[in-house]
Design a protein around this motif. Sequence first.
Motif, PDB file in Angstrom:
ATOM      1  N   PHE A  87     -38.790 -21.786 -12.415  1.00  0.00           N
ATOM      2  CA  PHE A  87     -38.505 -22.200 -11.092  1.00  0.00           C
ATOM      3  C   PHE A  87     -39.876 -23.043 -10.518  1.00  0.00           C
ATOM      4  N   GLU A  91     -38.718 -18.529  -4.401  1.00  0.00           N
ATOM      5  CA  GLU A  91     -37.774 -18.805  -3.661  1.00  0.00           C
ATOM      6  C   GLU A  91     -37.373 -17.601  -2.786  1.00  0.00           C
ATOM      7  N   LEU A 129     -33.185 -22.717  -2.796  1.00  0.00           N
ATOM      8  CA  LEU A 129     -32.239 -23.559  -3.380  1.00  0.00           C
ATOM      9  C   LEU A 129     -30.785 -23.781  -2.919  1.00  0.00           C
ATOM     10  N   PHE A 152     -33.994 -30.194  -7.174  1.00  0.00           N
ATOM     11  CA  PHE A 152     -34.271 -29.300  -8.281  1.00  0.00           C
ATOM     12  C   PHE A 152     -33.356 -29.216  -9.408  1.00  0.00           C
ATOM     13  N   THR A 153     -33.442 -29.325 -10.528  1.00  0.00           N
ATOM     14  CA  THR A 153     -32.284 -29.010 -11.506  1.00  0.00           C
ATOM     15  C   THR A 153     -32.426 -27.758 -12.105  1.00  0.00           C
ATOM     16  N   TYR A 154     -31.823 -26.716 -11.723  1.00  0.00           N
ATOM     17  CA  TYR A 154     -31.956 -25.355 -12.164  1.00  0.00           C
ATOM     18  C   TYR A 154     -30.821 -25.474 -13.464  1.00  0.00           C
ATOM     19  N   GLU A 155     -31.517 -24.893 -14.384  1.00  0.00           N
ATOM     20  CA  GLU A 155     -30.922 -24.709 -15.900  1.00  0.00           C
ATOM     21  C   GLU A 155     -29.510 -24.065 -15.707  1.00  0.00           C
ATOM     22  N   ARG A 156     -29.591 -23.124 -14.820  1.00  0.00           N
ATOM     23  CA  ARG A 156     -28.003 -22.526 -14.950  1.00  0.00           C
ATOM     24  C   ARG A 156     -26.967 -23.269 -13.958  1.00  0.00           C
ATOM     25  N   ASP A 159     -28.115 -29.246 -10.378  1.00  0.00           N
ATOM     26  CA  ASP A 159     -28.712 -30.190  -9.393  1.00  0.00           C
ATOM     27  C   ASP A 159     -28.669 -29.211  -8.275  1.00  0.00           C
ATOM     28  N   MET A 160     -29.874 -29.003  -7.380  1.00  0.00           N
ATOM     29  CA  MET A 160     -29.728 -28.376  -6.161  1.00  0.00           C
ATOM     30  C   MET A 160     -30.710 -28.817  -5.141  1.00  0.00           C
TER      31      MET A 160
END
Length: 173
Positions: A87, A91, A129, A152-156, A159-160
Amino acid sequence: MIAIPTLTTDRLTLRAPHIDDFDALAAFYASPRASFVGGPLTAELSWRVLAQEAGHWLLRGFGRWVVEHRASGAPIGIVGLWFPAGFPEHELGWDLFEGHEGQGYATEAAHAARSYAYDMLGWTTLISLVADGNDASTRVARRLGARPDGRFTYERFGDMAVWRHPAPSEVAA
């Protein structure tokens, strides 16, 4: 073992997660309401989420609380502080269980969690996010005074949108 603090608001208690929360958590994660946070999930995967929530407190010294409705004692969601590997920053997140949305509970609990982060942990910034299309969470972020601040591109989850919360001095003003 870490002592997880309990926070209270007018209508809510934010408390440590425990095994008795599993049924409510599993029902949430099995529902379409969980689509923005990785669901729907099986009961076994929901168990892992509960363990993850409890374990974050142990590993980081902070985490997300189970939100309990003070009048009924029922768990109605999970709200709090989150910072897994990968991260960009700390958050503030919120998930409300079915039937508890639209009543201001997420905003009320998130205010308490943010105050804890700023007043007790000494943090100077927080992000949230929010997945594209999650209009309810976007409204909560706005009510909290957060502003869009990139992606932010969250692995799980992919894109957020990043929502930046006001600094402690701006919240106190």
